[in-house]
Write a protein that holds these residues in place. Structure first.
Motif: not given
Length: 290
Positions: A155-171
């Protein structure tokens, strides 16, 4: 199982216009992007050849299971989705890619029941489910996934964190959008807490609590960088996401007005197109044995 509804079934997916070609294209791009950045279709499984019969729940436009068919010719694969538009699109893609003899797509509301016999599949997959799963849906869903999985199956479940990612620079605009998205998901019941890990941090305990054993987890950082194909794919995905998610975010976040939202999204797109843009977005996979 081929009896199709005459119109779309009202569901819990956060994009209500599931006939939108833009949403079909967005989900296809996003799915292919995730598979590539995760390192493959089943990167955590040591021996995928042992899976003969595979079910993909909420298959959307079918890109994951079609690629499974292309990669593993020995498998028999079934994808189900509540949206008849998604299923029609997936069937056509399977035909175009010449795998329709081994892939079947069915319209089915997985939140009600999985219309398959018990102990039928070797692997049951549920990927990118935060868009329609609410916190109270999980006990029944996992119970159904276990029911149709054979003894010793996965039984397999996969999902991304609920955000548009971690940016290295100011966004700042992209960060603000992520905050609004998390808040909307939480208010609508899709997250256990109003934080990016509001679902993914719960995948392992959910599987353990509802009967899976030897539960394991794998985190895959998906990297999107300016000047790289991944960066362009991220831009195209987010450009579509900003539009298709607009009604959901405006309804549930309780903060931006329509004009403010459009301005925020335009600023975020400019940030993503910056020459120094660098983003990581964590994908979490949890799996256990029936």
């Amino acid at each position: 199982m081929q009896n199709e509804p005459k119109k779309e079934i009202t569901g819990t997916y956060y994009v209500q216009d599931r006939k939108s070609l833009q949403e079909l294209e967005r989900l296809t791009i996003q799915g292919q992007m995730m598979t590539r950045e995760m390192g493959g279709l089943l990167p955590e499984q040591e021996d995928p050849s042992r899976f003969q019969r595979v079910l993909d729940i909420a298959c959307g436009p079918g890109e994951w299971i079609i690629e499974m068919a292309r990669t593993y010719p020995h498998m028999t694969l079934i994808g189900v989705d509540i949206s008849s538009s998604m299923i029609e699109y997936a069937r056509e893609q399977a035909r175009v890619q010449h795998v329709d003899d081994r892939v079947e797509f069915l319209v089915m509301d997985a939140l009600l029941i999985l219309e398959f016999p018990a102990v039928f599949f070797d692997l049951v997959n549920l990927r990118c489910c935060v868009g329609f799963m609410r916190t109270w849906d999980w006990p029944k869903m996992i119970s159904e996934m276990r029911r149709v999985t054979r003894s010793g199956g996965i039984v397999r479940v996969a999902d991304a964190e609920a955000e548009a990612g971690h940016t290295r620079n100011a966004c700042p605009a992209l960060t603000q959008f992520s905050t609004l998205f998390c808040q909307a998901l939480y208010e609508a019941g899709h997250l256990f807490e109003a934080v990016p890990s509001g679902l993914t941090a719960h995948l392992v305990p959910l599987l353990q609590r509802h009967g899976c054993r030897n539960v394991q987890t794998r985190t895959s950082p998906m990297i999107y960088q300016a000047g790289e194909p991944s960066g362009e794919a991220f831009y195209r995905d987010m450009k579509r996401a900003f539009q298709t998610l607009r009604p959901f975010i405006l309804k549930w976040s309780g903060k931006p007005q329509k004009d403010e939202y459009e301005s925020l999204c335009q600023q975020a797109l400019e940030e993503i197109q910056g020459s120094d843009f660098y983003n990581t977005w964590n994908m979490h996979t949890a799996w256990g044995i029936k």
